[in-house]
Motif scaffolding. Structure first.
Motif, PDB file in Angstrom:
ATOM      1  N   ASP A  95      46.969 -89.085  -7.867  1.00  0.00           N
ATOM      2  CA  ASP A  95      45.638 -88.537  -7.592  1.00  0.00           C
ATOM      3  C   ASP A  95      45.233 -88.842  -6.141  1.00  0.00           C
ATOM      4  N   PHE A  96      45.754 -88.069  -5.207  1.00  0.00           N
ATOM      5  CA  PHE A  96      45.434 -88.221  -3.792  1.00  0.00           C
ATOM      6  C   PHE A  96      45.573 -86.864  -3.120  1.00  0.00           C
ATOM      7  N   GLU A  97      44.970 -86.718  -1.959  1.00  0.00           N
ATOM      8  CA  GLU A  97      45.060 -85.447  -1.238  1.00  0.00           C
ATOM      9  C   GLU A  97      46.185 -85.518  -0.211  1.00  0.00           C
ATOM     10  N   ALA A  98      47.091 -84.574  -0.295  1.00  0.00           N
ATOM     11  CA  ALA A  98      48.235 -84.534   0.628  1.00  0.00           C
ATOM     12  C   ALA A  98      47.992 -83.496   1.712  1.00  0.00           C
ATOM     13  N   PHE A  99      48.321 -83.843   2.940  1.00  0.00           N
ATOM     14  CA  PHE A  99      48.180 -82.921   4.058  1.00  0.00           C
ATOM     15  C   PHE A  99      49.514 -82.311   4.479  1.00  0.00           C
ATOM     16  N   ILE A 104      53.669 -85.985  -0.193  1.00  0.00           N
ATOM     17  CA  ILE A 104      53.863 -85.978  -1.649  1.00  0.00           C
ATOM     18  C   ILE A 104      55.195 -86.627  -2.013  1.00  0.00           C
ATOM     19  N   LEU A 105      56.243 -86.265  -1.284  1.00  0.00           N
ATOM     20  CA  LEU A 105      57.567 -86.829  -1.556  1.00  0.00           C
ATOM     21  C   LEU A 105      57.577 -88.338  -1.325  1.00  0.00           C
ATOM     22  N   GLN A 106      56.958 -88.756  -0.239  1.00  0.00           N
ATOM     23  CA  GLN A 106      56.928 -90.181   0.088  1.00  0.00           C
ATOM     24  C   GLN A 106      56.133 -90.969  -0.957  1.00  0.00           C
ATOM     25  N   LYS A 107      55.019 -90.391  -1.410  1.00  0.00           N
ATOM     26  CA  LYS A 107      54.203 -91.054  -2.422  1.00  0.00           C
ATOM     27  C   LYS A 107      54.959 -91.189  -3.738  1.00  0.00           C
ATOM     28  N   ALA A 108      55.635 -90.126  -4.147  1.00  0.00           N
ATOM     29  CA  ALA A 108      56.418 -90.163  -5.387  1.00  0.00           C
ATOM     30  C   ALA A 108      57.488 -91.239  -5.316  1.00  0.00           C
ATOM     31  N   ASN A 109      58.127 -91.333  -4.186  1.00  0.00           N
ATOM     32  CA  ASN A 109      59.173 -92.330  -3.995  1.00  0.00           C
ATOM     33  C   ASN A 109      58.609 -93.744  -4.124  1.00  0.00           C
ATOM     34  N   LEU A 329      53.744 -80.459  -5.930  1.00  0.00           N
ATOM     35  CA  LEU A 329      54.273 -79.603  -4.867  1.00  0.00           C
ATOM     36  C   LEU A 329      53.921 -78.140  -5.129  1.00  0.00           C
ATOM     37  N   GLY A 330      53.979 -77.732  -6.405  1.00  0.00           N
ATOM     38  CA  GLY A 330      53.620 -76.359  -6.744  1.00  0.00           C
ATOM     39  C   GLY A 330      52.183 -76.046  -6.377  1.00  0.00           C
ATOM     40  N   ASP A 331      51.267 -76.980  -6.681  1.00  0.00           N
ATOM     41  CA  ASP A 331      49.863 -76.799  -6.319  1.00  0.00           C
ATOM     42  C   ASP A 331      49.695 -76.712  -4.808  1.00  0.00           C
ATOM     43  N   TYR A 332      50.437 -77.551  -4.106  1.00  0.00           N
ATOM     44  CA  TYR A 332      50.333 -77.580  -2.638  1.00  0.00           C
ATOM     45  C   TYR A 332      50.778 -76.251  -2.030  1.00  0.00           C
ATOM     46  N   TYR A 333      51.936 -75.753  -2.477  1.00  0.00           N
ATOM     47  CA  TYR A 333      52.466 -74.512  -1.889  1.00  0.00           C
ATOM     48  C   TYR A 333      51.653 -73.293  -2.321  1.00  0.00           C
ATOM     49  N   ARG A 334      51.133 -73.317  -3.540  1.00  0.00           N
ATOM     50  CA  ARG A 334      50.258 -72.207  -3.963  1.00  0.00           C
ATOM     51  C   ARG A 334      48.993 -72.167  -3.115  1.00  0.00           C
ATOM     52  N   TYR A 335      48.475 -73.333  -2.789  1.00  0.00           N
ATOM     53  CA  TYR A 335      47.287 -73.400  -1.930  1.00  0.00           C
ATOM     54  C   TYR A 335      47.590 -72.828  -0.543  1.00  0.00           C
ATOM     55  N   LEU A 336      48.763 -73.163   0.002  1.00  0.00           N
ATOM     56  CA  LEU A 336      49.137 -72.646   1.320  1.00  0.00           C
ATOM     57  C   LEU A 336      49.277 -71.129   1.310  1.00  0.00           C
ATOM     58  N   ASN A 337      49.792 -70.604   0.211  1.00  0.00           N
ATOM     59  CA  ASN A 337      50.081 -69.170   0.150  1.00  0.00           C
ATOM     60  C   ASN A 337      48.916 -68.331  -0.374  1.00  0.00           C
TER      61      ASN A 337
END
Length: 344
Positions: A95-99, A104-109, A329-337
């Motif tokens: 639950d954080f905002e990714a820029f 996102i990848l780093q947080k998951a790791n 990641l899906g939410d992030y890319y959908r937001y970009l597109n």
């Protein structure tokens, strides 16, 4: 080949030992295994004779051997299992905002490393499989410019470079036109091939001096060929491995190569128990799990830990984090597109 009861005994000993790290005696199994203490002891002795159990020096209990852990993983461990108790904790941690997608990848790791106490490694989509979908050059001054490359329609990369002294004002436009014509919507593998075959001939048609132009092409596109590797919990490796493993984790190129070579194209999940071809990982367990990066392909989420790790929980956490990661990641890319508008 072992009997069903012996298999149940081995599984139970693995489960108990990975949680307590204490040798397991026959009495601890009686409440679960419907047999006498003598029968259980006999089966434990047979498992020891087969090399699947080892006798502890300080007690009459047994503990799994490396071969025993391998047998458990191959015959009893479900690689798609999920423990619902961990879901809330993982979702809350995300639950954080990714820029950037890298955030996102780093947080998951980091979540995986923190929740297991082991070492987590994430690889982005394999470079050779990515496509260059956009390219632009932004001139910053009379002496330098910025190349903006977009992979798979959503992953940006920027490369700042000094404009060659012999360049005319239109030469940057020519360079962009060559890239647009020859590289756009091509895979990184295709681009690598074209840089060595077609580009030298094409450059000769437009530039009098070609050496520095070819060097500039190589410099701008070198970033595309590098693996994106995230490592978290590296210092944890000193608890279950040696300095060689710790030093290996500093070499991103070797880490990516070792993990890529450990999975077949058709495999989605793999567990290696002291079975890695990489010598720095030969005495560790490595869990590897492919996760979907929407619109782009598959990334690789991996966990490195001791041979006596808690396999069921580790597999569960890798699965949960992999799924939540794909959704984030899906939410992030959908937001970009998507077309989004500011609301007053």
């Amino acid at each position: 080949m072992i009997t069903q009861r012996q298999n149940d005994i081995l599984n139970l000993i693995v489960d108990l030992f990975t949680q307590t790290h204490e040798p397991v005696g026959s009495k601890a199994l009686q409440s679960t295994i419907d047999s006498s203490s003598a029968t259980i002891r006999n089966d434990m002795a047979k498992l020891e004779k087969l090399g699947l159990l080892e006798k502890a020096h300080t007690s009459s209990g047994r503990m799994p051997s490396t071969a025993g852990f391998k047998y458990f993983v191959e015959h009893s461990l479900s690689l798609d299992s999920i423990d619902e108790q961990d879901i809330y904790q993982v979702v809350k941690a995300f639950d954080f905002e990714a820029f950037r997608p890298e955030d996102i990848l780093q947080k998951a790791n980091q979540i995986l490393a923190d929740m297991t106490g082991y070492t987590a490694v994430i690889l982005d989509v394999e470079p050779a499989r990515q496509k260059l979908t956009a390219f632009d050059i932004v001139q910053l001054s009379s002496h330098d410019a910025l190349a903006v490359l977009t992979l798979d329609g959503s992953k940006p990369a920027t490369v700042q470079f000094a404009i060659p002294k012999n360049f005319l004002s239109r030469d940057l436009l020519i360079l962009k036109e060559i890239v647009d014509d020859r590289f756009l919507n091509r895979t990184v593998m295709d681009i690598h091939y074209k840089l060595r075959t077609e580009i030298p001939q094409i450059v000769q048609k437009y530039f009098t001096t070609t050496d520095n132009v070819l060097d500039l092409f190589d410099y701008i596109f070198a970033e595309l060929f590098k693996e994106t590797v995230f490592v978290a919990g590296k210092v944890n490796s000193l608890d279950y491995a040696d300095l060689k493993t710790y030093q290996f984790l500093d070499d991103e190129k070797s880490v990516a190569l070792a993990f890529r070579n450990s999975m077949r194209e058709d495999e989605m999940a793999v567990v290696q128990v002291a079975d890695s071809k990489e010598s720095a990982l030969a005495n560790s367990t490595v869990l590897m799990h492919k996760f979907l990066i929407p619109y782009r392909g598959f990334g690789l989420l991996s966990l490195i830990g001791p041979i006596d790790m808690d396999y069921r929980r580790s597999v569960s956490l890798v699965n949960i984090i992999g799924r939540v990661l794909a959704m984030k990641l899906g939410d992030y890319y959908r937001y970009l597109n998507s077309n989004h508008y500011e609301v007053n």
